[in-house]
Structures are given as structure tokens and as C-alpha cells.
Design an enzyme around this catalytic site. Structure first.
Site, PDB file in Angstrom:
ATOM      1  NE  ARG A   1      -3.121  -3.376  -1.650  1.00  0.00           N
ATOM      2  CZ  ARG A   1      -2.644  -3.990  -0.646  1.00  0.00           C
ATOM      3  NH1 ARG A   1      -1.423  -4.292  -0.496  1.00  0.00           N
ATOM      4  NH2 ARG A   1      -3.634  -4.765   0.178  1.00  0.00           N
TER       5      ARG A   1
ATOM      6  CE  LYS B   1      -6.659  -0.618   4.223  1.00  0.00           C
ATOM      7  NZ  LYS B   1      -7.800  -0.705   3.553  1.00  0.00           N
TER       8      LYS B   1
ATOM      9  CE1 TYR C   1      -6.304  -7.124  -7.155  1.00  0.00           C
ATOM     10  CE2 TYR C   1      -6.778  -8.181  -5.012  1.00  0.00           C
ATOM     11  CZ  TYR C   1      -6.304  -7.106  -5.874  1.00  0.00           C
ATOM     12  OH  TYR C   1      -6.291  -5.911  -5.359  1.00  0.00           O
TER      13      TYR C   1
ATOM     14  CG  HIS D   1      -4.722   0.861  -4.299  1.00  0.00           C
ATOM     15  ND1 HIS D   1      -4.232   0.791  -3.212  1.00  0.00           N
ATOM     16  CD2 HIS D   1      -5.909  -0.097  -4.019  1.00  0.00           C
ATOM     17  CE1 HIS D   1      -4.591  -0.158  -2.357  1.00  0.00           C
ATOM     18  NE2 HIS D   1      -5.806  -0.514  -2.883  1.00  0.00           N
TER      19      HIS D   1
ATOM     20  NE  ARG E   1      -3.790  -2.233   2.667  1.00  0.00           N
ATOM     21  CZ  ARG E   1      -3.349  -3.244   3.446  1.00  0.00           C
ATOM     22  NH1 ARG E   1      -2.235  -3.653   4.101  1.00  0.00           N
ATOM     23  NH2 ARG E   1      -4.508  -4.182   3.341  1.00  0.00           N
TER      24      ARG E   1
ATOM     25  CG  HIS F   1      -6.179  -8.677   0.990  1.00  0.00           C
ATOM     26  ND1 HIS F   1      -6.861  -9.060  -0.012  1.00  0.00           N
ATOM     27  CD2 HIS F   1      -6.142  -7.201   1.054  1.00  0.00           C
ATOM     28  CE1 HIS F   1      -6.534  -8.043  -1.088  1.00  0.00           C
ATOM     29  NE2 HIS F   1      -6.339  -6.995  -0.058  1.00  0.00           N
TER      30      HIS F   1
END
Length: 329
Positions: free
Chosen positions: A275, A198, A307, A272, A163, A298
Site C-alpha cells: 500500500r 475505514k 508520502y 501495508h 488495505r 484517507h
């Protein structure tokens, strides 16, 4: 704001239901909502009234039942309205019935409760083709420190799927001195980066050979931008601006877009996108969804499964091009 119903649902509007007018007054004078928000509520409630006249003729709006609301929702959805717009309409309708229930004992249940708008299809993330990604990596002009840095930035994004916030937070190496402690860092010898993602979750991601080469080239010229009296936040930063400060997110976004144009990449490129390109190309090559999830950081596999749609699109395109029975005559 676009209308919440097809045009034919808005022809010859009836006078507002008295309780709708009273509700809008309450929103205006008691809740002090803006004119823009009030106009939005008025539009959604006008749609309720128009659809009620069609699907519950002769029944006062205050007496509608859930099956009436479902028929109205189906009409909106069939007319091409998005799930998000239908959800906005349902929210306005639900609020009106809640307000009514506090003022009229005859309104004992909210007919909108428990009714959810249909989900809108997820927007698939944009990804570069492999050829576009290679062009962006290899065709950046210049050999000054900023150009060398930009190549390392791009290679690291594409190699690791980081990120933007994770990349700008990287330090040269793990450092702890006084009040300063690295949150994310590079270990070039081990060819890996450790990042704080995150939810304050830390993960370690391998660095590919091309990215390692680009990083080594950047580290060789980094001293030209470093400032001897820099604050620890800048002194330990992996990527520096021309002024010796930790490279800012906005600077990366601006330069990446400009460099993409210079490299002849037509897509709207931002961090992004790299990414997404990393994830898509990894999945196409390996088919290992769980590994891609770990590399991206994730928390849920559901976030990574988007994806698989991109991968299927890729396979379908190859099939159409290659299969003798799929080719158009």
C-alpha cells in the site's frame, strides 16, 4: 522500560519526597495498580525530584511553577529523550500534582497543566523500490491455484493501494441474496473494485492492466478451490484458501513474506508495504497528492502528506546521483 532521563540525572538519587511515597501507596492500595505500572510511576517521579533539585534548588516540589517544568522538559529533550517518553513523564507528574491538590490546600494549581511534550518525528512508512515491486509481482514461483491466487493478490494490492481488510472483504461481484449483501466487490469488466474502508466509507478504485490480467488468471482456476456447499460469506469471496474458505488476513501476510523471500526481495514485505509502495510510486509519477488521497481512502489530506517526505527523499537521492555539483569527490 527505558529510563526517562539520561544517566547523569539518576546518579546518587535522593530519598523520595514524603508525598511521592504517599502517592505511590495510594496507587498501590487504592487503585490496585500492577507492580510494573507502579515501578514506572516511581521512576518518573524520581526524575521529577532529581530535576527539581537541579533546576529549582531550595524549592519544595509541591511549590514548583510551570517555568520549572518547562526547563526540566527541555533538559530531557536535549538529552535525547523521545517525545513519547517525555509525554509519559509529564503524565506521571501531572497525576501526582492532581492528587496533591485534593489533599493540600496550599497546592492551588497544577504546574504541569497545559505543558505538552515535543512531538516525535513521524516514522515514514517503508516502501519498496519500483524494481523490488516488479520482482515481487513477476517472480513468484509456481502455477498451481494458490500461486496464481497469490500473484493476483499482490498485483491488486500494488495496483489499488488497498488495505488488507479491504482486500480480504472483496467479493467476486456485487451480490445480494437473502440475508447476504456484498460490502466490497470486484467489477473486472469495468476494471475497478469498490471497497468499504475505514469509517464505513465506500470508494471505487481503478484496477491496472497487469492486475486485471492476474485476476483473470485467478478466476480461471478459482473453481478448483471453491466448495459447492460453502456458506455465502465464502461462496461469494473473491480470494479463497486451499479449503475453499474466504482467504484470511493472516494467510495473506504469511504467504506474502514467504513469496517475497523466494522472489529475492530483501525488504520485510507485508500488505501495508505494498500500500505504501503504491502511494509512493503514484506520487512520484503524478505529483497529485489529492488524487492519491482519494485512491487510498484517507479522510484527511494530512494522512497522505507523509508520502511527500518519501517523495522528497527519492528526489534528493536522484539529485545526489545525477547533479554534477552534488557528487562527492
Amino acid at each position: 522500560m527505558p529510563p526517562s532521563a539520561p544517566d547523569d540525572d539518576r546518579d546518587a538519587p535522593a530519598p523520595p519526597h514524603p508525598q511521592i511515597g504517599a502517592y505511590l501507596d495510594a496507587l498501590k492500595f487504592e487503585r490496585k495498580l500492577s507492580q510494573h505500572t507502579l515501578a514506572s510511576y516511581a521512576r518518573e517521579l524520581a526524575v521529577l525530584q532529581q530535576l527539581g533539585a537541579r533546576f529549582a534548588a531550595g524549592i519544595d516540589l509541591m511549590r514548583l511553577q510551570p517555568h520549572h517544568i518547562r526547563r526540566m522538559m527541555a533538559q530531557l529533550h536535549g538529552g535525547g529523550l523521545s517525545g513519547r517518553s517525555i509525554a509519559r513523564a509529564l503524565s506521571a507528574w501531572r497525576g501526582w500534582y492532581q492528587w496533591l491538590a485534593l489533599r493540600d490546600a496550599a497546592v492551588t494549581a497544577n504546574p504541569v497543566d497545559g505543558i505538552r511534550a515535543p512531538k516525535s518525528p513521524k516514522r515514514l512508512p517503508k516502501a519498496l523500490s519500483v524494481e523490488q515491486a516488479v520482482a515481487l509481482m513477476e517472480q513468484l514461483p509456481g502455477d498451481d491455484p494458490e500461486a496464481v491466487r497469490d500473484r493476483a493478490v499482490n498485483e491488486l494490492f500494488y495496483s489499488c493501494g488497498l488495505r488488507l481488510s479491504e482486500l480480504v472483504g472483496l467479493d467476486l461481484r456485487h451480490a445480494q441474496a437473502g440475508d447476504y449483501a456484498s460490502a466490497s466487490w470486484l467489477d473486472l469488466e469495468a476494471r475497478e473494485v469498490t471497497v468499504l474502508g475505514k469509517g464505513n466509507k465506500r470508494r471505487t478504485v481503478p484496477v491496472g492492466s497487469k492486475a486485471a490480467e492476474a485476476l483473470a488468471a485467478w478466476l480461471a482456476v478459482r473453481p478448483q478451490l471453491a466448495q459447492p456447499d460453502a456458506a455465502p460469506e465464502d461462496a461469494h469471496a473473491l480470494f479463497l484458501s486451499a479449503r475453499g474458505k474466504r482467504l484470511a488476513q493472516r494467510q495473506i501476510q504469511t504467504r506474502m513474506k514467504r513469496n517475497a523471500i523466494a522472489a529475492g526481495v530483501p525488504a520485510d514485505v507485508h500488505p501495508h508495504v505494498l500500500r505504501h509502495s503504491f502511494a509512493t510510486h503514484m506520487l512520484q509519477s503524478s505529483g497529485d497528492l489529492r488524487a492519491v488521497q482519494e485512491l487510498l481512502g484517507h479522510a484527511s489530506i494530512a494522512s497522505t502528506q507523509v508520502y511527500t517526505s518519501l517523495d522528497f527523499q527519492h528526489l534528493a537521492k536522484i539529485y545526489d546521483q545525477a547533479h554534477p555539483r552534488a557528487k562527492k569527490k
